[in-house]
Every structure is written in C-alpha cells, then in structure tokens.
Design an enzyme around this catalytic site. Structure first.
Site, short mmCIF file in Angstrom:
data_model
loop_
_atom_site.label_atom_id
_atom_site.label_comp_id
_atom_site.label_asym_id
_atom_site.label_seq_id
_atom_site.Cartn_x
_atom_site.Cartn_y
_atom_site.Cartn_z
CG LEU A 199 -2.05 -1.10 1.40
CD1 LEU A 199 -2.82 -0.95 2.62
CD2 LEU A 199 -3.05 -1.02 0.20
CG ASP A 228 4.59 13.66 13.07
OD1 ASP A 228 4.69 14.95 12.62
OD2 ASP A 228 4.58 12.64 12.26
CE LYS A 276 4.01 13.73 9.18
NZ LYS A 276 5.29 13.72 9.03
CG ASN A 295 1.14 11.09 10.54
OD1 ASN A 295 1.53 10.28 9.80
ND2 ASN A 295 1.96 11.65 11.58
CG ASP A 303 3.04 7.54 12.40
OD1 ASP A 303 3.70 7.97 11.64
OD2 ASP A 303 3.47 7.02 13.36
CD GLU A 322 -10.29 1.03 11.03
OE1 GLU A 322 -9.67 1.34 12.00
OE2 GLU A 322 -11.45 1.53 10.74
N GLY A 340 6.77 4.72 4.47
CA GLY A 340 7.37 6.07 4.92
C GLY A 340 8.61 5.81 5.77
N GLY A 341 8.99 6.71 6.39
CA GLY A 341 10.27 6.60 7.26
C GLY A 341 10.14 5.85 8.35
#
Length: 941
Positions: free
Chosen positions: A15, A131, A133, A136, A149, A87, A18-19
């Site tokens: 899918l 975080d 943003k 997320n 996240d 989920e 990321g970091g």
C-alpha cells in the site's frame, strides 16, 4: 513479500511506506477480513531507538478505541521484522486531498471536528500525538477522518491519571514519560506543523497537538501553509515568532469566526491557546451551526429581499401614494439586482446628491454612511485618501466632487465590486434618502434602498436603517449585521450640525494636516459633548502634535462612551486608551490584533501595530506590518513615512529614501516625507538637499513646525546647544500660532535635559523654567525633574516629582515607571545607597536615556566595568537615531576604559566622541573637560 504468509496473515499487495514503516494489505486467514500490516524497514530494525518508537505506536494506539483513530488489532514478528496489524482503511490521506485543492468549508469543519474529537480521546488517556499533520490523517471513502501514526506519541501524567489505559500500557508509563526515546537536543515531528514549545525542544502536552491542528485547519482552508520558511532555520523562526495572516485574507469567503478559531489554535503562548481539544471542537461545532444559518440568510430567494420570503415589489402608482403618506421609514428593495457580494469586496462611495438646499447635509450623510458601512466585516470602503489619489490620476483636483459617474470610474480603477451613490431630497416636511449600489463594470443595479424620514431630526436614523437593509441586500448575514450594527446616531452623533463639523474636520485633516482640523473637531464636541468619535479623533490629532495631556483627556472621554460607537471605532478608542492613558503595551497590541482579525482590510491597526513593534525593537515584525498597511491602502502617507523612519533607524538609508521618493512620485506628499528626506540628507552631509527639503516642508500647514522640531533634534545630537535654543525659540512662536503650547513646552524640556547632560547647568535650569511657564503636565514636570537633578539640585527635582505624581494620568504604567526611576535618581544624588541599588535594578527596556543615566551613576560609584558595558551598548547600536546621548555615551565609555587601564581603547572612544561633536559649541563644559582629559592621556607602553 507479496504472496507471503506472515503468521495467519497472507500479504496481498503493497500500500505504501514512509520513514517509520512499510504498509501492506493482507488477509486475516482466521477471521476472513482484510487488514493492513505495517513493517519496520529492515535498515531500522537494528536501531534500538527506532524499534522502541515502532513498538510504542502499537501499545499506545491499541489502548485507544475511537471511531476517528485507526484501530490496532495485533503485533507480531516475521523473520526478525516487527509488524503491527491495523484496521485497513479505504480512501486517501488528507495530504492528498489538500494537494487536489482546498476542501469545501463544510467539509473542513467536519474533518476538524473529527480530528479534535480523536485528540480529545487521546489526551484524556494521557497520550499526546506530537505529529499531527495531513499525512497522518486518513480520509475514508465515506469522508470520515482517521488519525494515524502514534509513533511519535508520548504519555503525560501519572498512572492514576490514565485509567483508560490497559495494564500493559500502564506498565510502560514511567519509561515513556521520561521520554528516553528522544535523543537530547532532537526535536520530533514535521517542523511546519510543530508547536513553538515543540520546536524549542521544551516539554509538551496536549496543547501542542492543538497548535498542529490549527496549522492543518489553516492549510485545509487556504491551500497554503501558515509557516513556509525557505530553509529549516527560517521555518523554525517563523513557527516561533511569526503571526500568519488570517485565513480569510488568503482565501476569500471564509468567515471571521473561523479566523478567530485558527488564531486561537495558533497562539504562540500555550496558556492563551485552546486548553483542550474539546474546547476547540465546541467552537468548530458552533461555527458549523451558525455558518449553515448564515448561508441561508445571505442567499435570498429570487425576487425577494435578502433574509425575507416575501416579494415586496409594489406597483409604481401605489408606491407613490404610500411614499407621500407614510411618516417614518419606507423601505424599497430592488428585486432585479445582479447578485450578492463575496466577502470583503470593496465599494466606492460617491458624494451624496443633496437637492434639499440645506448645507447641513453636504458631506455629512456620506460621512455617516461610511461609518455605518465600515463597521461591517463583510465589505471594505475605499478610503478618502485613495479617492483623492485616483482623482489626481484622472487629471482632477483632489477636492472635486465624486459624482456617480466619477465614482464608477474610480470603482473600475480600484478593482472594486460596486459604487454606492446616495441622495437626499425633500418631500413636504419629510426627507427621502436613497442608496443605490451599482456594479461598476456592467452598470447593473446590485441593490437599492429608499427610506423616508419624518423630519430633519429623523434623517440619521433613517439613513442607518437604509444602510442596514443595503448590507443585507449585498449578502451580509443577519447574524453579522446584528453583531456589527451600532446605530449611526450613536456611532457618530445625533446632531447633524456636530456631524457636519466632524466631517469638515476629517476633510481638513486629510488635506491640510492635523493642526488645521482641530477647530472643527472642537466645534463638533461643543455641539455634542458625548460625540465619542470626535473626542477620539481630537485625541489622535493632539497626540501627533505633541499635546499628550490634551490627547489623554479626550481619549479618556471617548473611552467612557465607547459602548455606543461602532466596532472599528470602539477598537480604535480602546487601543489608544490602553496605550496613552493606561500605558499597557500588551493590551494595546492585543486590541490591534483583534481589530486586524475582525477587519483585515483596514490599514490603521496594521500601521499602529507596526509602530508598537518598532518601539519594542521588533523591527522585522514592524516592517511586515507596515508593508501590509501600505498594500491595503497604498495612498495613505503615514505608513510610508513611518516605514521610512524605521529603515533609517535600522541603518538602511537607501531603502528609506527610495520609499519616500516613490511615494512622492505616486502623488503623495507630506511634511513627514520632507522631514524624513531632510534627515537622510543630513546623514549624507548634503547641505543643498537639506535646504531643498526645508523649503518643501514649509509648503504644508504643519511643515514649518515639523522641520524645526527635526532641526532641533539634530542640533542637540551634534552638541550645538546655542543653535538648538534659537531653533526652539522659533518653534515656540510657530507652535503658539497653531495653539500648541504643550508641544513647545516639551521641546524646551528636551533642551533642558540635553543642556544638563552637556554640563551647562545654567542653560538647563533656564530651559526648565521656560518649559514649565508654557505648560505644567506630567511630561514637562518629569523631564524638568531629570534635568534639575542631573544639574545637581535634588531638592528642586523632588518638588517637581511630587507635583507630577498629583497630575491627572499619574496612574499610567509608563508614568509610574518614570516616577520610580526619578525618585531613585534623586535619592542617589542625596547620597542614599538605596537609590543606587534601585537604579541598577531598573529595567531599561531598550530606553537609551535610562541606560545612559544608570551608566553615569555606576561610573560615579566606581562600578566601572558595569558602566562600560552600558555605555558600550549605546555606542555599538547599529540603529540610526538623533538622541543627543548617543555621541556623549562614547565619551563616558572612553572614561570608563581609561579607569580600567585600557588607555588605547579609551583614546579611540574619545576620538569617536570628538568626531560626533566636531560641530559642537566650543565652550560646552562637557567638551572642554573632554579635551583636557584627552590631553593628559598617554599611550600605553
């Protein structure tokens, strides 16, 4: 890994990643459902810090059960790789949605509410996300927000404060609260979305997430970031110090209430910010409810007046009968208007057509209508200064009447939405007032109102009703009108004659300057002592002319009447009262910020706020506000003059000169521009240019006084006391002619302080006497006390101080600081050690006078190194100003260095003083002493 079975999960496809993880879609073979598996990247698996963060995400997020937080089902390990089972969400990230274009406002409110609700649940469990943003936040196909996240999340508080956590999560509290995962000096999260406290690496709580949500709301609504520095350092600086423009000024159509919500979320001080996500969510919910109502009210049905469901069209013959018969107000709404305004469109007001033959209506009704329309946050009235500039460009005189035809031309030139023409005519004993808003490009009528007043005393009330109906017809919501609709006779005055004088005062001030407007404003107050707006304008005029005591007197009267005026005038009165009477700078700044948020197209709060920032030496913010003020009103001279002065202070003379010359080329000119150019010419030692600017300044009514005041400052700066005394005599004559005795008194008190600092005690005492003979107020008394005690007479200085303490306005915060400082100075002069301690402890707050005076005391008391530090602060200032203390600070710095045995450095400081005073009066005691001291200095061996 596609096709691999991990435990009882079969991986179907990738899918994204990321970091902190790679995500796959997988099938739970036990339960027959699809899930998402998030794996820690192999290159990070060996990193204990990354691994701990990864596992923490699972523990924290699994403890939360909320419809707007992504559900965590399980954790596991495969071939040495850790993974989380989550989920599976179908949709896209909010980041992708914003990239495609700003969502509809209703959707922004819905998403904001859901994110706030999710954060409220997390914070209630002691979890801070850290975080928040758009990347997320996931938006499902059904439009629901899901917060993702929690890899950067942290727990706050004790175990007992978090009953909602599972026992396994609670066992981890102590370790996470200590936050050992975060390396010392490292800040986590994406910088552009960080709260100021997070950017500083300070301890954070849930309020940090609310700041980040404010950034997200700003980005969703405008499509731009509130903080967008070009590099990391610049971005950090913006997050920590910059106040972004309100969203509605970036993208039209956003309500002011949304500006307020975002501004509160983005408060730098977290104690002023929203304290809980629930509070933020409540405000969003209220706005959502009111926005739905506002849309209905602002969208009239075809053929009906806005906000009404009845067609008020009346056959012409019947209307004529009703018009003749009705006493009071008769309303007519044009049902064929071409469409409502967008928020904050601008309009041009034509001069009223007065066919009554009664001069009292000339200019008066236009002034009253402008006051009425200016209180609307929905539209902006093109200011008179801008109209005059356009008239000049059209080859007309600035004082030509603005007819509807001319107003329509100006409307097109200024890219305004409409021209509003008004007229008054007489019908028997009654008066008929009409307002007509016309699309300046097409000539189509947008809205039309007509009212009838039963008599002259009823005209202002009738005009106010017509203006209210016009605002509704242009699309403003009923809620907005009800909130910002002070009756015109209260916002201005119920006296037509007083309003006539006020309008004449405003016109005179625009064309001739402050001094010429005084008689008209005073006449308006004589006719109506409760005319708050006239008191406020007179206060500003007196303040600009150096008549501070009179200015405070009138703003105090205006403040007592502030609840009857319109909203922008109330904010104007409050700000001026807080600054000049209470002397509380922070309250003043906060008032201007509210003014800006409510009326973002008004240049006045921007310009005034810039002046406050400049006074606090926050120069970058001041420049930004001045530039914004100029962009909002490019034909208002004041922001140009003030910004040029700031550039000069910052030692950027070329920019200052270019700004003033460009403004003059635009057709703007003023005595302020000419005095500014005079100062810049002086810095270049261009005597011919200085002479030209003196002559140019004298063409303006207040020009002779202003140029003389500037010449006095420069003379004192260069140690030319005799010239300063001569110029001050000329200034006194000019000021007296203009009725400005207090201003002349202030000039003499400045001469007195300089003479005392120069060691000429006789001249100092004479100047104090002249000052107090002209006017005794707090300013002249305190300045006189400083000059007197500096000259060695502590007893007489104490008398002046005691008198000042009893004067009106003595409770002013700034005055109180002055009282304490002068009292300490007197006690020191009388030999009391407590006076020295109080002076040394005094917070100079960038006050060159206080810094210099304390340095002199410390040097006298043998605290030589401390004194040297203070004098060096003044000497090293890069700012350009004409304080007479700056050049003599170099002398005192040299004296301190010599006492410290640094002879060569001391000689250089003496040389700097002599260079600054190369034109000084040869017999000044300070200069004579300095030459004697210098001659005794021997170079160090």
């Amino acid at each position: 890994m596609i096709g691999t079975t991990v435990g009882h999960y079969r991986i179907l496809d990738r899918l994204g990643g990321g970091g902190m993880g790679v995500v796959y879609r997988a099938e739970d073979t036990r339960l027959g459902r699809q899930v998402a598996l998030k794996f820690l990247p192999p290159e990070l698996a060996a990193n204990p810090e990354a691994l701990e963060r990864f596992e923490r995400e699972a523990r924290l997020a699994s403890s939360l059960n909320h419809p707007h937080i992504c559900t965590i089902h399980d954790v596991g390990e495969h071939a040495g790789q850790r993974f989380i089972v989550m989920e599976l969400l179908d949709g896209h990230t909010l980041k992708e949605e914003i990239r495609r274009g700003a969502p509809a406002f209703e959707r922004i409110l819905d998403l904001g509410l859901e994110i706030a609700d999710a954060l409220d649940a997390a914070h209630a469990s002691g979890i801070v996300h850290r975080d928040i943003k758009p990347a997320n936040i996931f938006v499902t196909r059904r439009g629901q927000a899901k917060v993702l996240d929690f890899g950067l999340a942290k727990l706050t508080g004790s175990k007992s404060a978090m009953p909602a956590l599972s026992s396994s999560a609670q066992d981890d509290v102590t370790h996470i609260v200590q936050d050992h995962v975060t390396t010392l000096g490292t800040t986590l999260g994406t910088i552009a979305y960080m709260s100021p406290e997070q950017a500083r690496g300070a301890d954070i709580d849930g309020r940090s997430d609310l700041f980040s949500l404010g950034v997200v709301l700003y980005e969703m609504s405008t499509g731009t970031m509130p903080f967008s520095g070009k590099n990391t350092v610049a971005l950090f600086e913006e997050v920590l110090t910059r106040t972004p423009p309100p969203p509605s000024t970036v993208k039209g159509g956003l309500p002011l209430e949304f500006d307020h919500i975002v501004a509160k979320a983005l408060e730098k001080d977290r104690d002023v910010r929203y304290q809980t996500a629930a509070d933020l969510g409540s405000d969003l919910k209220r706005l959502k409810r009111s926005s739905s109502g506002a849309v209905t009210a602002a969208t009239p049905k075809p053929g009906a007046t806005a906000g009404q469901g009845i067609d008020w069209r009346v056959p012409t013959a019947i209307a004529a009968v009703i018009l003749a018969a009705v006493a009071g107000i008769f309303l007519y709404s044009n049902s064929t208007r071409t469409g409502a305004f967008s928020e904050r469109d601008s309009v041009v007001l034509a001069d009223f057509a007065n066919t009554t033959g009664e001069p009292v209506f000339d200019d008066t009704l236009k002034e009253a209508l402008e006051v009425q329309l200016r209180q609307s946050p929905f539209l902006s009235v093109v200011p008179e200064q801008r109209l005059q500039s356009m008239l000049r460009l059209m080859g007309r005189k600035p004082d030509d009447r603005v007819t509807p035809a001319i107003a329509r031309d100006i409307c097109e030139r200024t890219a305004s939405k409409a021209m509003i023409a008004g007229g008054i005519s007489q019908l028997g004993q009654s008066y008929v007032i009409s307002l007509d808003a016309t699309n300046c490009r097409t000539g189509d009528t947008i809205e039309k109102q007509q009212v009838q007043a039963s008599g002259k005393d009823d005209v202002l009330r009738a005009l106010g009703s017509a203006a209210e109906q016009l605002r509704r017809g242009l699309g403003e919501s009923l809620a907005s009108i009800e909130k910002y609709d002070a009756p015109v006779q209260g916002a201005t005055t119920g006296s037509l004659d007083a309003l006539k004088s006020y309008s004449q005062g405003m016109a005179t001030r625009r064309r001739q300057g402050d001094a010429g407007s005084v008689p008209f404003f005073r006449k308006a107050i004589e006719l109506d002592p409760d005319f708050a707006l006239a008191h406020a304008r007179l206060s500003t005029v007196y303040g600009n002319m150096g008549e501070g005591a009179r200015g405070r007197e009138h703003i105090t009267k205006a403040y007592a009447l502030k609840d009857r005026v319109s909203e922008p005038e109330r904010l104007y009165i409050q700000a001026r009262y807080y600054q000049t009477v209470e002397g509380v700078l922070q309250k003043t700044i906060e008032t201007y910020q509210v003014w800006i948020q409510t009326y973002p197209k008004d240049f006045v709060p921007r310009s005034n706020l810039a002046s406050l920032y400049a006074a606090r030496r926050e120069f970058d913010q001041a420049i930004e506000e001045y530039r914004t003020a100029i962009s909002l009103s490019p034909d208002e001279p004041l922001p140009y003059a003030n910004l040029a002065g700031l550039y000069r202070t910052m030692n950027r003379p070329d920019e200052a000169r270019r700004l003033l010359e460009d403004a003059i080329a635009r057709g703007l000119d003023s005595a302020g521009f000419r005095t500014g150019l005079y100062e810049l010419a002086h810095l270049r030692n261009d005597d011919a240019e200085m002479a030209r600017q003196v002559e140019a300044a004298r063409r303006f009514p207040e020009g002779p006084a202003r140029i003389l005041a500037t010449q006095i400052s420069i003379a004192l700066y260069e140690g030319q006391l005799a010239r300063a005394q001569e110029l001050t005599g000329q200034y006194t004559a000019e000021a007296s002619r203009m009725g400005l005795k207090a201003s002349a008194a202030g000039a003499w008190s400045g001469v007195a302080q300089s003479a005392a600092a120069f060691g000429d005690t006789e001249s100092a005492r004479a100047a104090v006497r002249t000052s107090l003979d002209l006017e005794r107020n707090i300013g002249t008394l305190l300045n006189g006390a400083i000059a007197t005690v500096t000259s060695g007479n502590a007893r007489e200085a104490k008398k002046l101080l005691d008198e000042a303490v009893r004067m009106p306005g003595a409770s002013n915060e700034e005055a109180q600081r002055g009282f304490k400082f002068i009292d300490a100075l007197i006690r020191w002069r009388q030999g009391e050690k407590s006076g020295v301690d109080a002076l040394v402890a005094h917070d100079a707050k960038n006050d060159i006078g206080a810094t210099f005076t304390v340095g002199v005391v410390e040097l006298h008391e043998g605290r030589t190194e401390a004194a040297a530090v203070r004098f060096k602060q003044i000497v090293d200032q890069n700012e350009v100003n004409f304080s007479p203390l700056k050049p003599i600070a170099a002398l005192h710095y040299g004296r301190a260095l010599v006492k410290m045995g640094k002879i060569d450095e001391g000689r250089k400081a003496y040389d700097q003083f002599f260079e600054g005073w190369k034109k000084a009066d040869a017999n000044l005691p300070l200069l004579v002493a300095a030459r004697t001291e210098y001659a005794r200095l021997k170079p160090a061996t």
